[in-house]
Enzyme design. Structure first.
Site, PDB file in Angstrom:
ATOM      1  N   SER A  71      -6.322  -9.831   1.868  1.00 53.82           N
ATOM      2  CA  SER A  71      -5.989  -9.089   0.644  1.00 53.82           C
ATOM      3  C   SER A  71      -4.844  -9.683  -0.159  1.00 53.82           C
ATOM      4  O   SER A  71      -4.547  -9.206  -1.269  1.00 53.82           O
ATOM      5  CB  SER A  71      -5.657  -7.638   0.983  1.00 53.82           C
ATOM      6  OG  SER A  71      -6.838  -6.920   1.259  1.00 53.82           O
ATOM      7  N   LYS A  74      -5.421 -10.417  -3.759  1.00 54.31           N
ATOM      8  CA  LYS A  74      -5.257  -9.466  -4.860  1.00 54.31           C
ATOM      9  C   LYS A  74      -4.058  -9.796  -5.753  1.00 54.31           C
ATOM     10  O   LYS A  74      -3.920  -9.208  -6.829  1.00 54.31           O
ATOM     11  CB  LYS A  74      -5.138  -8.046  -4.319  1.00 54.31           C
ATOM     12  CG  LYS A  74      -6.388  -7.523  -3.621  1.00 54.31           C
ATOM     13  CD  LYS A  74      -6.257  -6.052  -3.268  1.00 54.31           C
ATOM     14  CE  LYS A  74      -7.478  -5.522  -2.550  1.00 54.31           C
ATOM     15  NZ  LYS A  74      -7.510  -5.909  -1.123  1.00 54.31           N
ATOM     16  N   SER A 131      -3.466  -1.554  -1.103  1.00 61.06           N
ATOM     17  CA  SER A 131      -4.432  -2.650  -1.129  1.00 61.06           C
ATOM     18  C   SER A 131      -5.863  -2.147  -1.294  1.00 61.06           C
ATOM     19  O   SER A 131      -6.787  -2.605  -0.616  1.00 61.06           O
ATOM     20  CB  SER A 131      -4.313  -3.485   0.154  1.00 61.06           C
ATOM     21  OG  SER A 131      -4.951  -4.731   0.011  1.00 61.06           O
ATOM     22  N   LYS A 235       2.709  -8.498  -1.332  1.00 62.80           N
ATOM     23  CA  LYS A 235       1.340  -8.158  -0.947  1.00 62.80           C
ATOM     24  C   LYS A 235       1.044  -8.587   0.475  1.00 62.80           C
ATOM     25  O   LYS A 235       1.379  -9.689   0.892  1.00 62.80           O
ATOM     26  CB  LYS A 235       0.340  -8.848  -1.891  1.00 62.80           C
ATOM     27  CG  LYS A 235      -1.080  -8.356  -1.734  1.00 62.80           C
ATOM     28  CD  LYS A 235      -1.244  -6.969  -2.285  1.00 62.80           C
ATOM     29  CE  LYS A 235      -2.529  -6.317  -1.802  1.00 62.80           C
ATOM     30  NZ  LYS A 235      -2.504  -5.944  -0.374  1.00 62.80           N
TER      31      LYS A 235
END
Length: 390
Positions: A71, A74, A131, A235
């Site tokens: 993820s 992203k 997320s 992130k």
């Protein structure tokens, strides 16, 4: 004599013992210094530490090997969303309708239902904090019409940023054959996001929040937000094949660092690795703005309509320094004794050099910030007459 001999023997043993202790201490000190020189202890196979303002790399370990980012992907989805918001083609209050495709995402999500409507701000918050794959795809479709069209944009933007190790296959980071990037490339897109779109901190620093009028609880997946001094984001990501990944950003004393970890063995080890990278960076480096203590000196102008010109620095970009050298900085300014007209804006009329001891760390051009025309005979005559009468 016997007693004396025994005393001598005891003394020799003590001295030998002290010698062994000294040798051991020296070896320990040597290995500690060597370890510090080599950088922080990092368990993950790929990692990098980058400073935001300069983009300089402070530490790297196998930083260009393509790996699954999970993820952390992203970050590019967020970057393109923030670019659209900042250029006015999208707003935080734009309403996004969830498609069947977006609502079908697995993994981390907020369980969007088909045709459910949320604002860009709400969906962006869900992407940054928990997320949410469904929100990431909904935003992608809003921006490009379809996830695949958005992925094409992701790859074009990656190419523009010089992310040569990267191929995106989706907007979420869910496992897909050939969906890879590198620690280096993640640092590059992370820098682009936090450098040019600082408002993203409004989302990446949220620890807990809610959506749907309090019905949906959000808790950030970035555990560093709880206790790391200066943390600003960014992130997390994990899948069984990608391992535990992270792009962590933190700021202290005006310096923001980006620490990227790929394929960590556990969630705890990725956060520990990121802490070690950030601690190393803050302990070892400092960001210093180069500025003369006094105004730059005027330069006499020969045959100009003005007699003097004061140069300006071409740029005032901060200088990244090792802390051990920050106290030895000195500035030297070199300008001509006089300069002849005509002079145009932007002409180089000197140089400022930054030294650490005798080493030049940086050279900054000194430029003209105004046009100065060459005097005409009529103007010279007028000045002569003016001087004579005065």
């Amino acid at each position: 004599m016997k007693n004396i001999k025994n005393i001598k023997n005891i003394s020799v043993k003590k001295i030998r013992g002290v010698g062994v202790w000294l040798c051991a201490s020296v070896l320990i000190l040597f290995f500690n210094i060597t370890a510090r020189a080599a950088g922080p202890e990092i368990n993950a196979p790929s990692a990098i530490l980058m400073e935001k303002e300069t983009g300089l790399i402070l530490y790297e370990k196998d930083a260009h090997t393509p790996r699954e980012p999970a993820s952390v992907t992203k970050i590019m989805t967020i970057l393109l969303t923030m670019e659209a918001i900042d250029n006015g083609s999208l707003s935080y209050q734009t309403e996004v309708t969830t498609s069947r495709h977006a609502s079908s995402m697995g993994g981390s999500q907020i369980w969007l239902k088909e045709n459910e409507v949320m604002t860009v701000e709400e969906m962006l918050k869900a992407v940054c904090v928990v997320s949410a794959n469904d929100c990431a795809v909904a935003l992608a479709e809003q921006l490009a019409g379809s996830e695949q069209a958005f992925v094409d944009r992701m790859n074009r933007r990656a190419a523009e940023l010089g992310m040569n190790d990267t191929v995106f296959k989706n907007a979420t980071g869910l496992p897909a054959v050939g969906h890879v990037t590198s620690a280096h490339d993640i640092a590059v897109m992370s820098r682009e996001l936090i450098f040019n779109h600082p408002a993203i901190r409004n989302f990446t620093t949220i620890w807990m929040d809610t959506l749907r009028d309090g019905a949906s609880q959000l808790v950030n997946t970035n555990k560093l937000l709880r206790d790391y001094n200066g943390i600003t984001g960014l992130k997390t990501g994990s899948t069984s094949s990608a391992g535990y990944c992270l792009s962590a950003t933190a700021e202290r004393d005006g310096m923001e660092l980006i620490a990227v970890i790929l394929k960590g063995q556990t969630s705890d080890t990725r956060f520990r690795d990121a802490r070690n990278l950030l601690d190393y960076g803050f302990a070892s480096y400092i960001l210093k703005t180069i500025k003369p203590e006094e105004p730059l000196p005027y330069i006499p102008v020969r045959l100009g309509e003005l007699d003097l010109i004061q140069p300006v620095m071409e740029s005032q970009e901060p200088l990244l320094l090792e802390r051990s050298r920050a106290g030895n900085i000195r500035i030297e300014i070199e300008t001509p004794e006089q300069i002849e007209a005509p002079i145009a804006i932007g002409d180089e009329i000197g140089v400022l050099r930054v030294y650490s001891d005798d080493e030049i760390l940086k050279e900054i051009k000194l430029l003209s910030n105004q046009d100065i025309s060459r005097v005409t005979w009529r103007h010279m005559l007028f000045k002569i007459l003016e001087t004579a009468f005065l």
